[in-house]
Design a protein around this motif. Structure first.
Motif, mmCIF file in Angstrom:
data_model
loop_
_atom_site.group_PDB
_atom_site.id
_atom_site.type_symbol
_atom_site.label_atom_id
_atom_site.label_comp_id
_atom_site.label_asym_id
_atom_site.label_seq_id
_atom_site.Cartn_x
_atom_site.Cartn_y
_atom_site.Cartn_z
ATOM 1 N N ARG A 50 29.062 2.303 31.669
ATOM 2 C CA ARG A 50 30.019 2.679 30.614
ATOM 3 C C ARG A 50 29.274 3.174 29.368
ATOM 4 O O ARG A 50 29.702 4.127 28.719
ATOM 5 C CB ARG A 50 30.897 1.479 30.256
ATOM 6 N N SER A 107 40.904 14.460 31.773
ATOM 7 C CA SER A 107 39.584 14.270 31.158
ATOM 8 C C SER A 107 39.111 15.545 30.470
ATOM 9 O O SER A 107 38.699 15.526 29.298
ATOM 10 C CB SER A 107 38.578 13.854 32.232
ATOM 11 N N GLY A 119 40.386 7.750 25.441
ATOM 12 C CA GLY A 119 40.896 8.013 26.788
ATOM 13 C C GLY A 119 41.058 9.495 27.059
ATOM 14 O O GLY A 119 40.636 10.311 26.248
ATOM 15 N N PRO A 120 41.647 9.856 28.194
ATOM 16 C CA PRO A 120 42.105 8.944 29.258
ATOM 17 C C PRO A 120 40.938 8.457 30.117
ATOM 18 O O PRO A 120 40.003 9.214 30.359
ATOM 19 C CB PRO A 120 43.049 9.832 30.098
ATOM 20 N N ALA A 121 41.003 7.194 30.507
ATOM 21 C CA ALA A 121 39.985 6.568 31.368
ATOM 22 C C ALA A 121 38.580 6.716 30.766
ATOM 23 O O ALA A 121 37.620 7.036 31.459
ATOM 24 C CB ALA A 121 40.025 7.170 32.777
ATOM 25 N N ASN A 122 38.481 6.505 29.450
ATOM 26 C CA ASN A 122 37.197 6.543 28.727
ATOM 27 C C ASN A 122 36.512 7.907 28.778
ATOM 28 O O ASN A 122 35.316 8.003 28.533
ATOM 29 C CB ASN A 122 36.225 5.493 29.270
ATOM 30 N N SER A 123 37.265 8.970 29.074
ATOM 31 C CA SER A 123 36.635 10.279 29.206
ATOM 32 C C SER A 123 36.218 10.874 27.862
ATOM 33 O O SER A 123 35.409 11.793 27.816
ATOM 34 C CB SER A 123 37.588 11.256 29.912
#
Length: 442
Positions: free
Chosen positions: A211, A301, A387-391
């Motif tokens: 991450r 993303s 986000g989305p999804a830590n992108s």
């Protein structure tokens, strides 16, 4: 001959003495600035590095501060121990057989450790003082409540409390008031404070955490693309507004509007413009084919990264243009006139005159914007939240989430130090490979 050497030697000594005096005076003049830099810039970094070596967690009373030795929280201990002993005595009155034997063993074990605590004269004094204040319900200071504890006594206390808690849980079905006894024994465990110094463990964990590397990758992509776009567009704007034309003052003032808007406000504005249902910009981009659907702007993303870069370029390009315009105005117009007389085209004048003489301004602008973009936080945090999804999660946003959302101050401090190291490396690269002219006195 010897008579001539003495005056020469005396003169040399006087020059050396004057040089030393000038050097000392120079150091004295810059000393206040160095002290200021040390206090404002260096000291917080050392503080962050110090706390990064501890397992600091605000949501855990035993780890809410940096402890390098065993301690006991007498307030927590005396808030629970007497009531736990009293509850065990009540249970003993009702218990029979094996349960009674177990409860007696637990009570004896706890009383033994309690006596061990009181055997320390200094600790015993604090013990009585805290007990007295709790009895009359007076506030207890942190200094009085938390006391140093010998390692062996601390380990005995920790073992006794943990064993007692586990054994009480096993007897849950046999007790009259199991919730009270279990709750008190569990709370008593919080009174033992173990050292939370973990050295460089946070750095080791972060360096092996995908991450964090993803956050650094996102930060690098954002920085490189946005700064490059701002440089190209900013240079074009600077060249345009450097020319004399009607309304130039109004144009210069107008292009500064995005820069004048607070970052959080502009982020909210772009959030509405990118909205998948009613966003005008999202609608325009979908119409020209940049995205299949309006909702792709903030829900995919690629779309989210494009959205934050576009918003940053819109906001910060005026700043880049302003820096480059200042550099353009230092170039004498006579150089262009001479080049025009020699038959040089506009493009050749740009390559041979403008770019070389603008080099220092470009380097300063690049250095400022690169460091600023690498530390980006508010724009992306408001716009996408990472986000989305830590992108779109940058290293600064990750550090914020770990430190404040998870209240893990130790790991958050480690991430802050990593951000500082990255910024220092970027600065050194600029100065070493690109910015030598900035440090050249000639």
């Amino acid at each position: 001959m010897p008579n001539n050497q003495k005056p020469i030697a005396t003169k040399t000594n006087q020059k050396a003495k004057k040089k030393r005096s000038d050097r000392s005076l120079g150091y004295m003049l810059i000393a206040p600035s160095m002290i200021l830099i040390l206090i404002i810039a260096i000291w917080p970094v050392f503080q962050s590095f110090y706390y990064s070596m501890f397992d600091l967690r605000l949501n855990n009373p035993a780890k809410s501060e940096a402890y390098v030795s065993y301690k006991v929280n007498l307030q927590t201990y005396l808030d629970n121990y007497p009531f736990l002993i009293s509850s065990l005595e009540d249970e003993l009155d009702e218990a029979t057989g094996k349960t009674k034997t177990e409860l007696e063993a637990i009570k004896t074990n706890l009383e033994k450790v309690d006596a061990e605590l009181k055997s320390d004269q200094e600790l015993s004094s604090k013990y009585d003082e805290v007990d007295e204040k709790l009895t009359v319900m007076e506030p207890i200071s942190e200094e009085l409540a938390v006391s140093d504890l010998d390692k062996e006594v601390a380990l005995d206390l920790e073992k006794a409390v943990t064993d007692s808690s586990e054994r009480i849980r096993e007897l849950k079905g046999e007790l009259q008031n199991p919730e009270d006894v279990i709750g008190l024994s569990a709370s008593l465990k919080d009174s033992v404070i173990t050292p939370n110094f973990i050295g460089l463990k946070h750095y080791k964990e972060n360096l092996t955490d995908s991450r964090m590397w993803k956050a650094i990758q996102n930060t690098t992509v954002f920085t490189v693309i946005s700064v490059f776009a701002e440089l190209v567009i900013g240079l074009a704007i600077a060249l345009l507004i450097n020319k004399a034309f009607f309304g130039r003052g109004l144009v210069r003032a107008t292009i500064l509007i995005p820069w004048a808007i607070p970052t959080a406000v502009s982020a909210f504005m772009w959030k509405y413009l990118y909205d998948g249902q009613n966003g005008i910009v999202a609608k325009a981009f979908a119409e020209i084919g940049l995205f299949d659907q309006m909702t792709d702007m903030l829900t995919t993303s690629t779309g989210a990264m494009f959205a934050v870069i576009f918003a940053d370029v819109w906001k910060t390009t005026p700043y880049m243009a302003l820096l480059l315009l200042a550099g353009l105005q230092t170039i004498p117009s006579s150089l262009y006139e001479a080049a025009a007389i020699d038959g040089a085209s506009k493009w050749k004048q740009f390559l041979k005159i403008t770019l070389p003489l603008l080099k220092s301004s470009i380097l300063v602008a690049l250095l400022f914007r690169t460091l600023d973009a690498f530390r980006v936080f508010d724009l992306i945090y408001v716009l996408t939240g990472g986000g989305p999804a830590n992108s779109t999660e940058t290293i600064s946003i990750l550090a914020y989430k770990v430190m404040f959302a998870q209240t893990n101050f130790g790991e958050g401090s480690a991430l802050s130090v990593i951000v500082f190291i990255c910024v220092a490396i970027i600065s050194m690269i600029y100065i070493k490979f690109l910015g030598r002219d900035l440090l050249n006195d000639k």
